[in-house]
Design a protein around this motif. Sequence first.
Motif, PDB file in Angstrom:
ATOM      1  N   UNK A 191       0.825  -1.209   0.000  1.00 51.11           N
ATOM      2  CA  UNK A 191       0.000   0.000   0.000  1.00 51.11           C
ATOM      3  C   UNK A 191       0.860   1.260   0.000  1.00 51.11           C
ATOM      4  N   UNK A 192       1.905   1.249   0.812  1.00 52.66           N
ATOM      5  CA  UNK A 192       2.769   2.433   0.920  1.00 52.66           C
ATOM      6  C   UNK A 192       3.480   2.733  -0.392  1.00 52.66           C
ATOM      7  N   UNK A 193       3.621   1.739  -1.241  1.00 49.71           N
ATOM      8  CA  UNK A 193       4.225   1.966  -2.547  1.00 49.71           C
ATOM      9  C   UNK A 193       3.243   2.471  -3.587  1.00 49.71           C
ATOM     10  N   UNK A 194       1.954   2.531  -3.205  1.00 51.81           N
ATOM     11  CA  UNK A 194       0.919   2.900  -4.170  1.00 51.81           C
ATOM     12  C   UNK A 194       0.216   4.224  -3.853  1.00 51.81           C
ATOM     13  N   UNK A 195       0.255   4.646  -2.589  1.00 55.91           N
ATOM     14  CA  UNK A 195      -0.537   5.807  -2.170  1.00 55.91           C
ATOM     15  C   UNK A 195       0.358   6.878  -1.536  1.00 55.91           C
ATOM     16  N   UNK A 196      -0.203   8.079  -1.382  1.00 52.96           N
ATOM     17  CA  UNK A 196       0.560   9.197  -0.812  1.00 52.96           C
ATOM     18  C   UNK A 196      -0.004   9.628   0.542  1.00 52.96           C
ATOM     19  N   UNK A 197      -0.650   8.715   1.248  1.00 48.09           N
ATOM     20  CA  UNK A 197      -1.267   9.018   2.529  1.00 48.09           C
ATOM     21  C   UNK A 197      -0.545   8.283   3.664  1.00 48.09           C
ATOM     22  N   UNK A 198      -0.593   8.829   4.884  1.00 48.49           N
ATOM     23  CA  UNK A 198       0.026   8.124   6.004  1.00 48.49           C
ATOM     24  C   UNK A 198      -0.645   6.773   6.240  1.00 48.49           C
ATOM     25  N   UNK A 199       0.166   5.771   6.550  1.00 52.27           N
ATOM     26  CA  UNK A 199      -0.340   4.415   6.766  1.00 52.27           C
ATOM     27  C   UNK A 199       0.011   3.957   8.177  1.00 52.27           C
ATOM     28  N   UNK A 200      -0.999   3.490   8.874  1.00 52.92           N
ATOM     29  CA  UNK A 200      -0.805   2.909  10.201  1.00 52.92           C
ATOM     30  C   UNK A 200      -1.004   1.408  10.068  1.00 52.92           C
ATOM     31  N   UNK A 201       0.038   0.661  10.326  1.00 56.41           N
ATOM     32  CA  UNK A 201       0.010  -0.786  10.120  1.00 56.41           C
ATOM     33  C   UNK A 201      -0.309  -1.518  11.417  1.00 56.41           C
ATOM     34  N   UNK A 202      -1.184  -2.511  11.303  1.00 56.85           N
ATOM     35  CA  UNK A 202      -1.554  -3.330  12.455  1.00 56.85           C
ATOM     36  C   UNK A 202      -1.205  -4.786  12.158  1.00 56.85           C
ATOM     37  N   UNK A 203      -0.186  -5.329  12.796  1.00 53.81           N
ATOM     38  CA  UNK A 203       0.099  -6.752  12.632  1.00 53.81           C
ATOM     39  C   UNK A 203      -0.915  -7.576  13.424  1.00 53.81           C
ATOM     40  N   UNK A 220       7.934  -7.756  10.386  1.00 55.53           N
ATOM     41  CA  UNK A 220       7.849  -7.477   8.950  1.00 55.53           C
ATOM     42  C   UNK A 220       7.398  -6.037   8.705  1.00 55.53           C
ATOM     43  N   UNK A 221       6.387  -5.596   9.445  1.00 57.48           N
ATOM     44  CA  UNK A 221       5.883  -4.233   9.265  1.00 57.48           C
ATOM     45  C   UNK A 221       6.888  -3.193   9.755  1.00 57.48           C
ATOM     46  N   UNK A 222       7.547  -3.475  10.859  1.00 61.93           N
ATOM     47  CA  UNK A 222       8.555  -2.550  11.373  1.00 61.93           C
ATOM     48  C   UNK A 222       9.711  -2.401  10.388  1.00 61.93           C
ATOM     49  N   UNK A 224       9.565  -2.566   7.160  1.00 61.89           N
ATOM     50  CA  UNK A 224       9.101  -2.216   5.820  1.00 61.89           C
ATOM     51  C   UNK A 224      10.096  -1.297   5.108  1.00 61.89           C
ATOM     52  N   UNK A 225      10.317  -1.570   3.836  1.00 64.15           N
ATOM     53  CA  UNK A 225      11.218  -0.725   3.052  1.00 64.15           C
ATOM     54  C   UNK A 225      10.501   0.500   2.498  1.00 64.15           C
ATOM     55  N   UNK A 226       9.184   0.541   2.654  1.00 61.15           N
ATOM     56  CA  UNK A 226       8.405   1.672   2.146  1.00 61.15           C
ATOM     57  C   UNK A 226       8.302   2.764   3.200  1.00 61.15           C
ATOM     58  N   UNK A 227       8.375   4.020   2.746  1.00 57.39           N
ATOM     59  CA  UNK A 227       8.294   5.146   3.668  1.00 57.39           C
ATOM     60  C   UNK A 227       6.850   5.407   4.083  1.00 57.39           C
ATOM     61  N   UNK A 228       6.711   6.074   5.221  1.00 58.67           N
ATOM     62  CA  UNK A 228       5.383   6.530   5.655  1.00 58.67           C
ATOM     63  C   UNK A 228       4.547   5.496   6.361  1.00 58.67           C
ATOM     64  N   UNK A 229       5.180   4.416   6.841  1.00 59.68           N
ATOM     65  CA  UNK A 229       4.449   3.378   7.561  1.00 59.68           C
ATOM     66  C   UNK A 229       4.804   3.445   9.044  1.00 59.68           C
ATOM     67  N   UNK A 230       3.807   3.634   9.893  1.00 59.73           N
ATOM     68  CA  UNK A 230       4.016   3.514  11.332  1.00 59.73           C
ATOM     69  C   UNK A 230       3.279   2.273  11.811  1.00 59.73           C
ATOM     70  N   UNK A 231       3.746   1.683  12.902  1.00 58.06           N
ATOM     71  CA  UNK A 231       3.253   0.368  13.315  1.00 58.06           C
ATOM     72  C   UNK A 231       2.796   0.399  14.773  1.00 58.06           C
ATOM     73  N   UNK A 232       1.630  -0.172  15.028  1.00 53.93           N
ATOM     74  CA  UNK A 232       1.151  -0.330  16.394  1.00 53.93           C
ATOM     75  C   UNK A 232       1.339  -1.783  16.830  1.00 53.93           C
TER      76      UNK A 232
END
Length: 256
Positions: A191-203, A220-222, A224-232
């Motif tokens: 998703x982070x490679x496709x959109x320009x919005x902040x992403x909150x990832x939930x494992x 895996x989520x932590x 991530x090679x894509x920018x703009x991903x934060x993880x809970x």
Amino acid sequence: MGLIMDKKSLIKNIKEGTLSEEQALEILEDKGYTDVGDVAKIDFSRKDRRGFPEAIYCASKDDESLVDIFKAFCQRGESVIGTRASRAQYDLVKKSIPDVEYSDLAQIISLDYSKDADKIGEIAIVSAGTSDLPVSLEAEITAKFLGARVKAYRDVGVAGVHRLLDKTEDIKKANVIIAIAGMEAALATVLAGLVDKPIIAVPTSVGYGANLGGITALLSMINSCAEGVSVVNIDNGYGAAYQACQINKLIAKGYK
């Protein structure tokens, strides 16, 4: 400065006769929380401080305290949700407060006085598989409770990535995106490679043995090679929704 202005407003209202001295004293003596028995102090001022009301974590609470807490919210006409609640806890609360509702999958008890017309912005909740539905629903119910418009996109994991690509243009319209996935949890990165919005990832804790109860998805989520991903944290749909609503509120109302 805020407290000073509040006191000035109180004095002004007293002078204008719109507030009695007794009412003013009651406001000034308000501690910002209410004692419920000997075990709980409900933080009713949290909405003023943080922008969103307190939620109740129901797991491990004794029956009497839980019912008394919900009664306190009901008596004030305040909305409240209880997370990680069992069906037995819901049945108990409903005996005293008929208006409460329950989601078995999300394990949320809700007493919600808000109106759909008052919801703002848009949050997209994107989940990989049907096994992630409990966490997805926890995030959805929480986000709506906290005042956001929500659109859910379910079962669009990367094992059939065309399902996700079909929805990408719609997902892009949201202010914030919550990405929920177990197994190897690649959804957030894609998703982070496709959109320009902040992403909150939930494992999620969905997966076979090597998933390690969600640890693999978390790492895996932590990583991530894509920018703009934060993880809970693992399975923390509530936490993701809260963070998303903070961002959504700033965008929808215009940050100043």
